[in-house]
Motif scaffolding. Structure first.
Motif, mmCIF file in Angstrom:
data_model
loop_
_atom_site.group_PDB
_atom_site.id
_atom_site.type_symbol
_atom_site.label_atom_id
_atom_site.label_comp_id
_atom_site.label_asym_id
_atom_site.label_seq_id
_atom_site.Cartn_x
_atom_site.Cartn_y
_atom_site.Cartn_z
ATOM 1 N N MET A 1 0.849 -1.199 0.000
ATOM 2 C CA MET A 1 0.000 0.000 0.000
ATOM 3 C C MET A 1 0.879 1.242 0.000
ATOM 4 S SD MET A 1 -2.724 -1.552 -0.103
ATOM 5 C CE MET A 1 -2.542 -3.325 -0.246
ATOM 6 N N TYR A 332 10.863 0.162 3.009
ATOM 7 C CA TYR A 332 9.824 -0.856 2.797
ATOM 8 C C TYR A 332 9.286 -0.777 1.372
ATOM 9 C CZ TYR A 332 5.162 -2.994 3.125
ATOM 10 O OH TYR A 332 4.031 -3.746 2.904
ATOM 11 N N LEU A 336 9.811 -3.660 -1.341
ATOM 12 C CA LEU A 336 8.587 -4.309 -1.816
ATOM 13 C C LEU A 336 8.567 -4.301 -3.341
ATOM 14 C CD1 LEU A 336 5.781 -5.515 -1.301
ATOM 15 C CD2 LEU A 336 4.900 -3.181 -0.996
ATOM 16 N N ARG A 340 8.849 -7.654 -5.741
ATOM 17 C CA ARG A 340 7.791 -8.011 -6.702
ATOM 18 C C ARG A 340 8.365 -8.243 -8.090
ATOM 19 N NH1 ARG A 340 3.275 -4.270 -4.130
ATOM 20 N NH2 ARG A 340 2.088 -5.957 -3.190
ATOM 21 N N ARG A 342 11.850 -8.945 -8.908
ATOM 22 C CA ARG A 342 13.090 -9.704 -9.066
ATOM 23 C C ARG A 342 12.783 -11.195 -9.082
ATOM 24 N NH1 ARG A 342 18.497 -10.191 -10.531
ATOM 25 N NH2 ARG A 342 19.567 -11.640 -9.138
ATOM 26 N N GLN A 344 13.863 -14.957 -8.817
ATOM 27 C CA GLN A 344 14.997 -15.720 -8.266
ATOM 28 C C GLN A 344 14.462 -16.919 -7.484
ATOM 29 O OE1 GLN A 344 19.383 -15.464 -7.880
ATOM 30 N NE2 GLN A 344 17.847 -14.629 -9.182
ATOM 31 N N GLN A 359 11.682 -19.221 -12.838
ATOM 32 C CA GLN A 359 11.909 -18.685 -11.497
ATOM 33 C C GLN A 359 10.681 -17.879 -11.053
ATOM 34 O OE1 GLN A 359 15.902 -17.740 -10.198
ATOM 35 N NE2 GLN A 359 16.519 -17.374 -12.304
ATOM 36 N N ILE A 363 9.282 -12.204 -3.865
ATOM 37 C CA ILE A 363 8.252 -11.907 -2.866
ATOM 38 C C ILE A 363 7.498 -13.184 -2.476
ATOM 39 C CG2 ILE A 363 6.330 -11.381 -4.435
ATOM 40 C CD1 ILE A 363 5.625 -9.044 -2.577
ATOM 41 N N LYS A 369 8.949 -12.547 2.584
ATOM 42 C CA LYS A 369 7.704 -12.033 3.184
ATOM 43 C C LYS A 369 7.924 -11.654 4.639
ATOM 44 C CE LYS A 369 4.333 -14.470 0.316
ATOM 45 N NZ LYS A 369 3.157 -15.343 0.332
ATOM 46 N N LEU A 372 9.595 -8.371 4.700
ATOM 47 C CA LEU A 372 8.665 -7.297 4.320
ATOM 48 C C LEU A 372 7.673 -7.018 5.447
ATOM 49 C CD1 LEU A 372 7.954 -8.256 0.589
ATOM 50 C CD2 LEU A 372 9.172 -6.209 1.394
ATOM 51 N N GLN B 163 21.330 -12.619 -13.646
ATOM 52 C CA GLN B 163 19.985 -13.182 -13.513
ATOM 53 C C GLN B 163 19.956 -14.335 -12.504
ATOM 54 O OE1 GLN B 163 22.157 -14.183 -15.600
ATOM 55 N NE2 GLN B 163 21.944 -16.381 -15.614
ATOM 56 N N SER B 167 20.540 -18.286 -6.871
ATOM 57 C CA SER B 167 20.011 -19.498 -7.500
ATOM 58 C C SER B 167 20.968 -19.997 -8.572
ATOM 59 C CB SER B 167 18.648 -19.168 -8.121
ATOM 60 O OG SER B 167 18.102 -20.316 -8.715
ATOM 61 N N ASP B 170 20.381 -21.631 -12.071
ATOM 62 C CA ASP B 170 19.955 -20.837 -13.227
ATOM 63 C C ASP B 170 21.088 -20.166 -13.988
ATOM 64 O OD1 ASP B 170 16.994 -21.043 -13.203
ATOM 65 O OD2 ASP B 170 17.322 -20.404 -11.141
ATOM 66 N N CYS B 606 3.908 -15.493 7.905
ATOM 67 C CA CYS B 606 4.657 -14.882 6.801
ATOM 68 C C CYS B 606 4.406 -15.631 5.495
ATOM 69 C CB CYS B 606 6.153 -14.864 7.126
ATOM 70 S SG CYS B 606 6.544 -13.947 8.621
ATOM 71 N N ALA B 607 4.559 -16.950 5.549
ATOM 72 C CA ALA B 607 4.458 -17.745 4.319
ATOM 73 C C ALA B 607 3.098 -17.560 3.641
ATOM 74 C CB ALA B 607 4.710 -19.221 4.629
ATOM 75 N N PHE B 609 1.048 -14.957 3.895
ATOM 76 C CA PHE B 609 0.611 -13.569 3.724
ATOM 77 C C PHE B 609 0.397 -13.287 2.236
ATOM 78 C CE2 PHE B 609 1.025 -8.956 3.544
ATOM 79 C CZ PHE B 609 0.351 -8.551 4.689
ATOM 80 N N GLU B 611 0.285 -11.705 -1.344
ATOM 81 C CA GLU B 611 1.197 -10.745 -1.967
ATOM 82 C C GLU B 611 0.578 -9.366 -2.140
ATOM 83 O OE1 GLU B 611 3.015 -12.826 -5.364
ATOM 84 O OE2 GLU B 611 3.443 -10.792 -6.077
ATOM 85 N N PHE B 614 0.481 -6.462 0.927
ATOM 86 C CA PHE B 614 1.606 -5.691 1.469
ATOM 87 C C PHE B 614 1.383 -4.196 1.267
ATOM 88 C CE2 PHE B 614 4.133 -9.654 1.266
ATOM 89 C CZ PHE B 614 4.656 -9.608 2.549
#
Lengths: 614, 614
Positions: A1, A332, A336, A340, A342, A344, A359, A363, A369, A372, B163, B167, B170, B606-607, B609, B611, B614
């Protein structure tokens, strides 16, 4: 937000700020005028502050000749801010102010701090002027405060000296009555009793620059007694207006410098957009009437300077908390956005990872999470506390006598929390923002490392963490026989009762009840021997625990508001607020046990540790 | 206490390092040769590193033409380090090494990291060579590793790509067999099967510079299958030696560049003495035999590259922990010195403060002592853990079969702790060092702000905090049916038994027993549903709790050693160690409850929550 939607929720849904417009002082205001103020500040911050945040970090203030050079963008930002009227946002309309509630003013100012904390030093100007409105003579208000509100002059607070940082009782800047000048005896100067000041002031933010045509220094100094001795302790401290450039009684510049010399700039870790200076008062660099000594005008009574200065310091402390909060939120939002976008790694599945799949955005990882949510809970929690405190100022000024008095006391109690908690936890939030960025966060190509550097100042200036903690446990919880703590407990209890009626929140209502009880017991245990050395040995852990407890209360109170308006959590932002409350109660509030254990036990491990054993 | 006296206690009193000289490998060594090594490193660090730590922060590496320019001091430091023989300190005497125990080597290297973490990138060179000694062909060892040990060439590790950060599955750098060159088919090149590499590598520390006449890049890349496709996942990864300048089979420079181009330098928050680069492999900037593609020599078997690389990564992870530790100690020493010499404030007495008295040194304030004790407990605790881990390497190489195997497994388990714990807590220590300095700590006139900036890297590089936590809870605690955890528990139990016999330590023995039990239960709860998503949802809090538990054990074990030698605590440094143990058990260990609660509950706040909330 976005910051704006968060502010909208807090002001309008949670704090019901529109109800303030029923009060006489705000009768000309409405949701529309509040929104217009927020719109304006959001826009100026976006256009004049945010784009230059990195620039002011790189182009540090420097001295050329006897002038301080700042980037052009700083002038533009200053001009836009001054023209917005925000310097006197909460002041009376009849002196040119907007007569806005302090809670609206505080929210609107958050946009600037979030966009560029370093550019924005106007808080010092308005709180300097506010002090004069409270303690200055009508003439001092007219000549100095009015010019500050208009943005033509700016303000500083000059407290620390090289040998006296946190310990103001040790300042040695002297003020002696000035000779007769132009036929006017020192005690009859229209601008106030006229003194000559001599001494060195350290850590003076915005202490010299060319952003404004003059600078109004508010300076703590001691008036020697008949034998020329300084009175030890804070009782001897008086407050003076010391303008950088001399002024007539009509507020015009005489064209002469006062004897205030820039002795050096501090080169800082962050917050580089604002000059921080060492100023020499009265060393004779700019003699006035042929003599060394900076001209200063007494504010209030001799020996009462520190009490006056606290008017400014308390505002500054809350402003520091808001600055720390805004930096926390800036980190934050940045992390955030990064999280959203990136890609990976892959989800953790029972069957193992499938590298042939694309990938995912980071987030989606539980630990991202977590980082965040921690930031959200720190930043939005601290913002809610800040606006709650600003509302207490409104209550103090416009509430009925009883509620005004309660608001005064509660604000006094909460001030060290409002200053210290964001300074510590929004800094931690900035570190998590770096962490989410990985290696990129460690480069200067992204904003988050600067937020972290900028924020590190907040645990230091306007009273260190240690000073805040002594103030809290040594003074604030004790004052008026603990009535401040009782007031707080009653408000927390009211929230617990509301939350207990909400099945989603019962668990947290119980946790908060237990936390408050633990805090109360720890407070009693700390003082049970009546020995301040024992009580205060673990003042910082106490403050940390109280901070987390207060924030848990703030989150639960917001959660009650959310569920009252959106019981099925159909709106994502409301899900977010409830989720964040969950996070705070599950991951953060339990930390208080470790802090309170040592307080309750009056643990002397640290206090008694022998110096030669380090 | 100085770093040297702390190391002396840990090596000689606590770890009984002299007993190693009874083993065949170290038979030529003695306390005297160990001391001589420590003396030498302490001196070089003091003379060639410490004076230039701020310089390398200010004079950041820059590119001129196609060369990286570093300050002269960096060359001098590199030369002194290479000449000291420390690059091959633990290697066999018959290849020119000192054949020292790893624990002595680790202790000696701490002086350099404490003096200037940024100058010192030699860890990469020695661990690069060490990898070749473990996995390279005899020819590769002779040509590449030997030159690295001599300090003529330096080493890097090239894993990440823009990139693909964390990870590695990749990565898309490709390696294809090279054409016949000078009549030698690719598979018969004396330096190893010869490939051409193409791809971009990011975050390569010391990736380009002129400190050495050549740079040995160890590069992860994928060999395409018959259809030209890359195998997904880590199975497809192979390891290559890619020298910056081409070499003959006798290890002489041919005079030609290999096709490895410096594409850019990263501009970092700290650790600026070491270049960090983006390298382009095989883009054709430096064609070899008229063709684009960087020449690389396969190390070990195709598809087994990651396993080989872990040899270097594990060393690097422990080295990161030692670097973080050394920075933590550097901040501790700086703030201890400042606290002893800075007068400010007065003692808190029941009768109030007496401003007529002289100010005291800030070290006498309880909260300053708290901040010093926290730093001491983090820095010295982490150093003890690091030396304990280094000793496990010695046991693995020179212990009997059973103890060698135990040492291998325990080291595997402890590696994520040894990397992550100092990275987090010695960074916190550096923040406290700033805090003790007050405003001065926020200026660049004092060293502590740089330590804090430098240290912030350590939670990121060589596997982020999140990656370490997944490794710990997802792999290490499970491996060999949990035998690693059982081994650790047995060693902790042995300490508890020793400590229980000491009245001063009984309380802590009980606390440690309870902590280990709580950790064990949390481990079981986490995995009780067998669902990795649930088990690993709170992997970082788990790692934090295990870290604090391990450190509590390390402190208690040291305390047992102290009391065995000095039961009446006549020596101040021993009082300090016992006091620090007190601090750790009273102020730090209780923090684990908050972390383990969410692990045990398999808390999915957290897991789960959403997306968009936020």
């Amino acid at each position: 937000m976005s910051l704006r939607s968060t502010i909208d929720f807090m002001l309008y849904d949670w704090l019901d700020s529109v109800s303030l417009t029923n009060r006489n002082r705000f009768i000309e205001h409405s949701r529309e005028t509040f929104d217009a103020t927020l719109d304006m500040c959001e826009r100026i911050a976006r256009e004049k502050y945010a784009p230059f945040n990195r620039l002011v970090d790189i182009q540090e203030p420097r001295i050329e000749g006897d002038r301080v050079v700042l980037p052009e963008a700083t002038y533009e930002a200053h001009k836009a801010y001054a023209e917005s009227g925000m310097l006197s946002a909460a002041q009376d309309a009849d002196i040119g102010g907007m007569q806005l509630p302090h809670s609206i003013e505080a929210a609107a100012n958050a946009f600037f701090a979030c966009a560029s904390i370093g550019i924005n030093s106007s808080m010092l100007t308005s709180s300097n002027a506010n002090l004069l409105m409270a303690h200055g003579s009508p003439k001092q208000q007219e000549v100095f405060a009015r010019q500050e509100y208009a943005g033509r002059w700016s303000g500083t607070m000059c407290l620390s000296e090289p040998q006296a940082g946190s310990s103001l009782s040790d300042i040695v800047t002297r003020a002696v009555p000035d000779d007769e000048a132009n036929g006017v005896a020192w005690e009859h100067d229209p601008l106030g009793p006229r003194y000559r000041l001599r001494g060195n002031k350290m850590w003076i933010s915005a202490g010299d620059h060319e952003l404004t045509e003059n600078i109004v220094h508010l300076v703590l100094a001691k008036i020697p007694d008949a034998e020329g001795k300084l009175i030890p302790g804070t009782r001897g401290i008086s407050l003076f207006i010391v303008p950088k450039r001399l002024v007539t009684e009509n507020g015009e510049l005489t064209g002469d410098r006062n004897d205030v010399a820039l002795a050096g700039l501090n080169h800082k870790l962050g917050w580089r957009g604002t000059t921080n200076t060492l100023l020499n008062f009265g060393e004779g660099k700019y003699k006035v009437d042929g003599k060394a000594g900076a001209i200063g005008y007494l504010v209030g009574e001799p020996g009462k300077g520190l009490a006056c200065m606290f008017h400014m310091m308390n505002q500054a402390r809350i402003a520091v908390g808001i600055g720390a909060t805004a930096l926390g939120l800036a980190g934050y939002y940045a992390s955030l956005d990064y999280a959203r976008n990136r890609p990976q790694g892959r989800p953790i599945l029972g069957s193992g990872k499938d590298s042939a799949q694309a990938q995912i955005s980071i987030i989606q990882h539980a630990d991202v999470k977590r980082m965040l949510l921690a930031q959200k809970s720190y930043g939005e929690g601290a913002l809610a506390l800040a606006l709650y405190c600003a509302r207490l100022v409104d209550e103090q000024q416009t509430g009925d006598a009883a509620s005004a008095d309660d608001a005064r006391l509660l604000l006094d109690l909460l001030t060290p929390i409002a200053k210290s908690w964001p300074s510590e936890w929004c800094l931690e939030g900035n570190s998590l923002a770096i962490q989410i960025h990985g290696g990129y966060g460690y480069t200067r190509d992204f904003a988050v490392e600067q937020y972290w550097r900028d924020n590190r100042l907040n645990m230091i200036h306007e009273g260190t963490h240690g000073i805040q903690a002594l103030d809290l446990l040594g003074r604030k919880v004790l004052m008026e026989n603990g009535r401040g703590m009782q007031l707080l407990a009653a408000r927390v209890q009211a929230t617990i009762i509301k939350a207990s009626a909400q099945p989603r929140l019962t668990e947290f209502a119980q946790s908060l009840g237990a936390a408050v009880q633990k805090l109360g017991l720890a407070t009693q245990s700390a003082w049970s021997t009546g020995n301040p050395q024992e009580a205060l040995a673990n003042a910082v852990p106490y403050m940390q625990a109280m901070g987390h407890t207060v924030l848990a209360w703030i989150w639960l109170d917001q959660a009650c508001c959310v569920l009252a308006n959106d019981p099925d959590l159909l709106v994502p932002s409301n899900q977010g607020r409830i989720g964040c409350t969950h996070y705070f109660y599950r991951f953060e509030l339990p930390k208080i046990s470790a802090w309170l254990n040592v307080v309750s036990a009056r643990d002397m491990t640290c206090a008694d540790f022998p110096e030669d054993a380090f």
